[in-house]
Design a protein around this motif. Structure first.
Motif, PDB file in Angstrom:
ATOM      1  N   GLN A   1      30.529  38.313  41.541  1.00  0.00           N
ATOM      2  CA  GLN A   1      31.233  37.329  42.424  1.00  0.00           C
ATOM      3  C   GLN A   1      31.022  35.903  42.013  1.00  0.00           C
ATOM      4  N   LEU A   2      32.453  35.212  42.162  1.00  0.00           N
ATOM      5  CA  LEU A   2      32.351  33.775  41.777  1.00  0.00           C
ATOM      6  C   LEU A   2      32.551  32.914  42.979  1.00  0.00           C
TER       7      LEU A   2
ATOM      8  N   ASP B   1      26.711  37.363  29.084  1.00  0.00           N
ATOM      9  CA  ASP B   1      27.982  38.155  29.268  1.00  0.00           C
ATOM     10  C   ASP B   1      29.250  37.659  28.249  1.00  0.00           C
ATOM     11  N   TYR B   2      29.591  38.478  27.430  1.00  0.00           N
ATOM     12  CA  TYR B   2      30.495  38.058  26.422  1.00  0.00           C
ATOM     13  C   TYR B   2      31.961  37.883  26.907  1.00  0.00           C
ATOM     14  N   TYR B   3      32.063  36.657  27.906  1.00  0.00           N
ATOM     15  CA  TYR B   3      33.284  36.535  28.343  1.00  0.00           C
ATOM     16  C   TYR B   3      33.560  35.021  28.498  1.00  0.00           C
ATOM     17  N   TYR B   4      34.874  34.714  28.382  1.00  0.00           N
ATOM     18  CA  TYR B   4      35.195  33.189  28.747  1.00  0.00           C
ATOM     19  C   TYR B   4      35.242  32.914  30.284  1.00  0.00           C
ATOM     20  N   TRP B   5      34.596  31.666  30.743  1.00  0.00           N
ATOM     21  CA  TRP B   5      34.510  31.479  32.055  1.00  0.00           C
ATOM     22  C   TRP B   5      35.592  30.465  32.300  1.00  0.00           C
ATOM     23  N   SER B   6      36.566  30.507  33.179  1.00  0.00           N
ATOM     24  CA  SER B   6      37.961  29.580  33.205  1.00  0.00           C
ATOM     25  C   SER B   6      37.748  28.734  34.394  1.00  0.00           C
ATOM     26  N   TRP B   7      38.605  27.667  34.513  1.00  0.00           N
ATOM     27  CA  TRP B   7      38.992  27.058  35.546  1.00  0.00           C
ATOM     28  C   TRP B   7      40.645  27.118  35.410  1.00  0.00           C
TER      29      TRP B   7
ATOM     30  N   LEU C   1      39.998  36.125  32.063  1.00  0.00           N
ATOM     31  CA  LEU C   1      41.274  35.871  32.342  1.00  0.00           C
ATOM     32  C   LEU C   1      42.170  36.921  31.596  1.00  0.00           C
ATOM     33  N   GLY C   2      42.658  38.068  32.209  1.00  0.00           N
ATOM     34  CA  GLY C   2      43.794  38.743  31.293  1.00  0.00           C
ATOM     35  C   GLY C   2      42.727  40.007  31.027  1.00  0.00           C
ATOM     36  N   GLY C   3      41.886  40.087  31.144  1.00  0.00           N
ATOM     37  CA  GLY C   3      40.859  41.206  30.419  1.00  0.00           C
ATOM     38  C   GLY C   3      40.184  42.132  31.304  1.00  0.00           C
ATOM     39  N   ARG C   4      39.819  43.199  30.933  1.00  0.00           N
ATOM     40  CA  ARG C   4      38.986  44.084  32.039  1.00  0.00           C
ATOM     41  C   ARG C   4      38.247  43.776  32.759  1.00  0.00           C
ATOM     42  N   GLY C   5      37.367  42.585  32.416  1.00  0.00           N
ATOM     43  CA  GLY C   5      36.280  42.143  33.046  1.00  0.00           C
ATOM     44  C   GLY C   5      36.631  40.831  33.928  1.00  0.00           C
ATOM     45  N   ASN C   6      37.901  41.095  34.510  1.00  0.00           N
ATOM     46  CA  ASN C   6      38.687  39.871  35.173  1.00  0.00           C
ATOM     47  C   ASN C   6      37.964  39.713  36.485  1.00  0.00           C
ATOM     48  N   TYR C   7      37.454  38.667  36.975  1.00  0.00           N
ATOM     49  CA  TYR C   7      36.964  38.424  38.402  1.00  0.00           C
ATOM     50  C   TYR C   7      37.415  36.987  38.690  1.00  0.00           C
ATOM     51  N   TRP C   8      37.868  36.552  39.947  1.00  0.00           N
ATOM     52  CA  TRP C   8      38.145  35.278  40.333  1.00  0.00           C
ATOM     53  C   TRP C   8      37.306  34.863  41.549  1.00  0.00           C
ATOM     54  N   GLY C   9      37.091  33.444  41.781  1.00  0.00           N
ATOM     55  CA  GLY C   9      36.767  33.169  42.873  1.00  0.00           C
ATOM     56  C   GLY C   9      37.945  32.966  43.927  1.00  0.00           C
ATOM     57  N   GLN C  10      37.321  32.841  45.175  1.00  0.00           N
ATOM     58  CA  GLN C  10      38.566  32.838  46.253  1.00  0.00           C
ATOM     59  C   GLN C  10      39.386  31.554  46.403  1.00  0.00           C
ATOM     60  N   GLY C  11      38.889  30.709  45.440  1.00  0.00           N
ATOM     61  CA  GLY C  11      39.557  29.271  45.344  1.00  0.00           C
ATOM     62  C   GLY C  11      39.188  28.136  46.584  1.00  0.00           C
ATOM     63  N   THR C  12      39.358  26.773  45.868  1.00  0.00           N
ATOM     64  CA  THR C  12      39.003  25.859  46.863  1.00  0.00           C
ATOM     65  C   THR C  12      40.130  24.774  46.988  1.00  0.00           C
ATOM     66  N   GLN C  13      40.448  24.335  47.986  1.00  0.00           N
ATOM     67  CA  GLN C  13      41.489  23.236  48.091  1.00  0.00           C
ATOM     68  C   GLN C  13      41.042  22.196  47.871  1.00  0.00           C
TER      69      GLN C  13
END
Length: 118
Positions: A3-4, A32-38, A101-113
């Protein structure tokens, strides 16, 4: 379960610095060998990748935003943060954090306005 969760002020004044945090659970931002994005989405526009931080702490930025963007992390809290300086109303958007992003381990947060307004 991964969860993010984004957090930060919903209203920022023009010329100030926008600061958001992304708290990660169910995964580690350092092992975890991933990139964490905004990513953000402005009204009526598509998704815009802003930048990312790797598990080793390396940072990567969208060239169009690089001069105003900084991504860092607090490993003790398993969080990574976004700072966007000198904001204008054009920076009003929903801001998301995401893993792989774009990978098999892709997860997103719900977003914040975030609204930029005086």
């Amino acid at each position: 379960q991964v969860q993010l969760q984004e957090s930060g002020p919903g209203l920022v004044k023009p010329s100030q610095t926008l600061s958001l945090s992304c708290t990660v659970s169910g995964a580690s931002i350092t092992t975890d060998y991933y990139y964490w994005s905004w990513i953000r989405q402005s009204p009526g526009k598509g998704l815009e990748w802003m930048g990312a931080i790797s598990e080793s702490g390396g940072t990567y930025y969208n060239p169009s935003l690089k001069s105003r963007t900084s991504i860092s992390r607090d490993t003790s809290k398993n969080q990574f943060t976004l700072q966007l300086s000198s904001v204008t109303p054009e920076d009003t958007a929903v801001y998301y954090c995401a893993r792989d992003l774009g990978g098999r381990g892709n997860y997103w947060g719900q977003g914040t306005q975030v609204t930029v307004s005086s």
